[in-house]
Enzyme design. Structure first.
Site, PDB file in Angstrom:
ATOM      1  N   GLU A 180       6.882  30.842 -13.249  1.00  0.00           N
ATOM      2  CA  GLU A 180       6.298  31.657 -12.181  1.00  0.00           C
ATOM      3  C   GLU A 180       6.966  31.364 -10.842  1.00  0.00           C
ATOM      4  O   GLU A 180       7.295  32.289 -10.090  1.00  0.00           O
ATOM      5  CB  GLU A 180       4.796  31.381 -12.032  1.00  0.00           C
ATOM      6  CG  GLU A 180       3.986  31.632 -13.264  1.00  0.00           C
ATOM      7  CD  GLU A 180       3.758  30.394 -14.119  1.00  0.00           C
ATOM      8  OE1 GLU A 180       2.632  30.237 -14.620  1.00  0.00           O
ATOM      9  OE2 GLU A 180       4.691  29.580 -14.281  1.00  0.00           O
ATOM     10  N   CYS A 226      -0.786  27.391 -13.907  1.00  0.00           N
ATOM     11  CA  CYS A 226      -1.355  26.107 -13.494  1.00  0.00           C
ATOM     12  C   CYS A 226      -1.811  26.234 -12.036  1.00  0.00           C
ATOM     13  O   CYS A 226      -1.516  27.229 -11.359  1.00  0.00           O
ATOM     14  CB  CYS A 226      -0.314  25.006 -13.648  1.00  0.00           C
ATOM     15  SG  CYS A 226       1.026  25.069 -12.419  1.00  0.00           S
ATOM     16  N   HIS A 266       8.664  25.800 -12.613  1.00  0.00           N
ATOM     17  CA  HIS A 266       7.904  26.587 -13.583  1.00  0.00           C
ATOM     18  C   HIS A 266       8.402  28.023 -13.533  1.00  0.00           C
ATOM     19  O   HIS A 266       8.904  28.491 -12.507  1.00  0.00           O
ATOM     20  CB  HIS A 266       6.413  26.557 -13.242  1.00  0.00           C
ATOM     21  CG  HIS A 266       5.767  25.230 -13.469  1.00  0.00           C
ATOM     22  ND1 HIS A 266       4.411  25.083 -13.542  1.00  0.00           N
ATOM     23  CD2 HIS A 266       6.286  23.985 -13.632  1.00  0.00           C
ATOM     24  CE1 HIS A 266       4.106  23.815 -13.743  1.00  0.00           C
ATOM     25  NE2 HIS A 266       5.234  23.128 -13.795  1.00  0.00           N
ATOM     26  N   CYS A 275       1.103  26.988  -9.569  1.00  0.00           N
ATOM     27  CA  CYS A 275       1.605  28.357  -9.662  1.00  0.00           C
ATOM     28  C   CYS A 275       0.582  29.359  -9.152  1.00  0.00           C
ATOM     29  O   CYS A 275       0.946  30.338  -8.486  1.00  0.00           O
ATOM     30  CB  CYS A 275       2.023  28.670 -11.089  1.00  0.00           C
ATOM     31  SG  CYS A 275       3.476  27.714 -11.602  1.00  0.00           S
TER      32      CYS A 275
END
Length: 152
Positions: free
Chosen positions: A58, A86, A56, A89
């Protein structure tokens, strides 16, 4: 940091989101900013490209910032991301000790900050950053809507 700098950092995250969309990735971008306001790292989603469900934006930006600083902690650093993080993260943000989290669009289905498990509100959370949602929200949401509408 002034409001224009904050908007500028979110603009970089939005650019990363657009670049992710161009690669066929879910368009999310993230930027890590130092206490002095310098961009330390930026990334867009690369889960498909890297065949890695943890890639992801992040996570990639946090990894790059930690590598650049040779530290597992990003104390006093800020993170700008185009979508509410999410749970995975959000947990990484906590472990990295990010000072402030700014995000664009809320994520009612997959978010882990204001929606879903609300990671930072849990007793087991090691560190909770200051949270600022809605920065660049309209553009972030529009990028996501366009991406998913093109796939339907």
């Amino acid at each position: 940091m002034t409001a224009p700098e904050k908007i500028g950092h979110m603009d970089l995250a939005l650019a990363e989101a657009r670049a992710a969309a161009a690669r066929g990735e879910v368009p999310i971008g993230a930027v890590v900013v130092s206490p002095a306001g310098q961009v330390v790292a930026q990334a867009g989603n690369r889960t498909r490209e890297l065949s890695d469900p943890t890639a992801h934006a992040e996570i990639l930006a946090i990894r790059a910032a930690c590598a650049a600083l040779q530290s597992e902690r990003l104390i006093d650093h800020d993170l700008y991301v185009t979508l509410e993080p999410c749970p995975m993260c959000a947990t990484a943000i906590s472990f990295a000790r990010i000072r402030r989290l700014y995000w664009g669009a809320a994520d009612p289905k997959g978010g882990g900050v204001e929606n879903g498990p609300r990671v930072f509100a849990q007793q087991t959370c090691h560190h909770a950053p200051e949270i600022y949602g809605g920065l660049g929200e309209e553009e972030a949401a529009a990028i996501l809507r366009t991406f998913f509408n093109q796939r339907r």
